[in-house]
Design a protein around this motif. Structure first.
Motif, short mmCIF file in Angstrom:
data_model
loop_
_atom_site.label_atom_id
_atom_site.label_comp_id
_atom_site.label_asym_id
_atom_site.label_seq_id
_atom_site.Cartn_x
_atom_site.Cartn_y
_atom_site.Cartn_z
N TYR A 71 -73.44 5.44 -9.10
CA TYR A 71 -72.96 6.69 -8.52
C TYR A 71 -71.67 7.07 -9.21
N PHE A 72 -71.55 8.31 -9.61
CA PHE A 72 -70.31 8.77 -10.21
C PHE A 72 -70.10 10.23 -9.90
N GLN A 73 -68.85 10.61 -9.82
CA GLN A 73 -68.50 11.99 -9.56
C GLN A 73 -68.44 12.74 -10.90
N ALA A 74 -69.02 13.90 -10.93
CA ALA A 74 -68.95 14.72 -12.13
C ALA A 74 -67.56 15.35 -12.20
N SER A 75 -66.86 15.09 -13.28
CA SER A 75 -65.51 15.62 -13.42
C SER A 75 -65.56 16.90 -14.24
N ARG A 76 -64.96 17.95 -13.69
CA ARG A 76 -64.92 19.22 -14.40
C ARG A 76 -63.61 19.38 -15.13
N VAL A 77 -62.68 18.44 -14.96
CA VAL A 77 -61.37 18.53 -15.61
C VAL A 77 -61.54 18.14 -17.08
N TYR A 81 -54.02 9.32 -8.47
CA TYR A 81 -53.90 9.97 -9.79
C TYR A 81 -54.20 11.45 -9.62
N VAL A 82 -53.94 12.21 -10.65
CA VAL A 82 -54.31 13.63 -10.63
C VAL A 82 -55.84 13.71 -10.52
N PRO A 83 -56.37 14.47 -9.58
CA PRO A 83 -57.82 14.57 -9.42
C PRO A 83 -58.50 15.00 -10.72
N GLY A 84 -59.52 14.23 -11.12
CA GLY A 84 -60.26 14.51 -12.34
C GLY A 84 -59.72 13.80 -13.57
N ALA A 85 -58.51 13.21 -13.47
CA ALA A 85 -57.92 12.54 -14.63
C ALA A 85 -58.45 11.11 -14.77
N LYS A 86 -58.84 10.49 -13.69
CA LYS A 86 -59.38 9.13 -13.69
C LYS A 86 -60.70 9.10 -12.94
N LYS A 87 -61.58 8.17 -13.32
CA LYS A 87 -62.88 8.09 -12.65
C LYS A 87 -62.76 7.61 -11.21
N ASN A 88 -62.02 6.56 -10.98
CA ASN A 88 -61.90 5.99 -9.64
C ASN A 88 -60.55 6.35 -9.05
N ASN A 89 -60.46 7.52 -8.48
CA ASN A 89 -59.21 8.00 -7.91
C ASN A 89 -59.23 7.75 -6.41
N ARG A 90 -58.22 7.11 -5.91
CA ARG A 90 -58.16 6.78 -4.50
C ARG A 90 -57.41 7.88 -3.74
N THR A 91 -57.86 8.17 -2.52
CA THR A 91 -57.15 9.12 -1.67
C THR A 91 -56.52 8.36 -0.50
N TYR A 112 -39.56 13.93 -2.52
CA TYR A 112 -38.92 14.00 -3.83
C TYR A 112 -40.00 14.15 -4.88
N VAL A 113 -39.85 15.14 -5.73
CA VAL A 113 -40.84 15.44 -6.77
C VAL A 113 -40.27 15.03 -8.12
N ASP A 114 -41.05 14.23 -8.89
CA ASP A 114 -40.55 13.81 -10.19
C ASP A 114 -41.46 14.19 -11.36
N LYS A 115 -42.67 14.68 -11.08
CA LYS A 115 -43.57 15.07 -12.16
C LYS A 115 -44.48 16.20 -11.70
N LYS A 116 -44.86 17.04 -12.65
CA LYS A 116 -45.80 18.13 -12.40
C LYS A 116 -46.95 17.97 -13.39
N ALA A 117 -48.17 18.22 -12.92
CA ALA A 117 -49.35 18.16 -13.78
C ALA A 117 -50.13 19.45 -13.62
N LYS A 118 -50.59 19.97 -14.74
CA LYS A 118 -51.46 21.16 -14.72
C LYS A 118 -52.83 20.68 -15.21
N ALA A 119 -53.80 20.74 -14.30
CA ALA A 119 -55.16 20.30 -14.62
C ALA A 119 -56.01 21.52 -14.98
N TYR A 120 -56.62 21.47 -16.14
CA TYR A 120 -57.49 22.55 -16.62
C TYR A 120 -58.94 22.11 -16.42
#
Length: 168
Positions: free
Chosen positions: A67-73, A99-109, A124-132
């Motif tokens: 089973y795997f999630q299809a990543s559109r990122v 992790y940023v959603p879609g950046a890794k296969k097994n991302n934990r919530t 406190y915010v230390d990083k920003k990610a823009k996912a395409y």
């Protein structure tokens, strides 16, 4: 004149009957034609594949589903930022991610209870990610995520959240 019309009508009736008979004879007499199953629609969110795991003993191998999630990122760009903010009033509609959603296969919530989340909680915010990614229509879209921690300590556990979870 009527004789020709009657002949034309008989020919027009004979053509479909011939096609039905020919089609039926192909399916009943020719065993070489393979049968096909109707196409099944895959769910976009999850795809099932199979994997063969062979054993050293003869005929002891097995096929198990994967089973795997299809990543559109297709791309994630990171940027270092440094600011303090609070959780927005609609933060519960979003999730905490490892992790940023879609950046890794097994991302934990994680649950918001893990950080004692409430509206107005300082983070406190230390990083920003823009996912395409590509949406269902194939158009390019992007979404912003921020890496937050609830303590001023820089070694505290960090989580990724959608931009809608924090107050801009």
């Amino acid at each position: 004149m009527k004789k020709f019309e009657l002949t034309d009508a008989a020919m027009l009736l004979l053509i479909p009957l011939t096609m039905i008979g020919f089609s039926a004879s192909i399916h009943t007499h020719n065993n070489d034609i393979s049968t096909t199953k109707a196409a099944q629609v895959n769910k976009i969110g999850e795809t099932i594949d199979t994997e063969y795991s062979g054993k050293s003993d003869l005929n002891k191998g097995s096929v198990r589903p994967l089973y795997f999630q299809a990543s559109r990122v297709f791309s994630v760009k990171y940027r270092i930022v440094n600011f303090k903010t609070v959780l927005d009033e609609d933060y519960r509609e979003e999730k905490l991610y490892r992790y940023v959603p879609g950046a890794k296969k097994n991302n934990r919530t994680y649950s918001w209870k893990k950080i004692n989340g409430h509206t107005g909680k300082r983070v406190y915010v230390d990083k920003k990610a823009k996912a395409y990614y590509r949406d269902d229509d194939g158009e390019r879209e992007s979404e912003d995520f921020y890496r937050i921690r609830v303590s001023a300590n820089k070694t505290a556990t960090r989580y990724w959240v959608n931009e809608d979870a924090i107050d801009d």
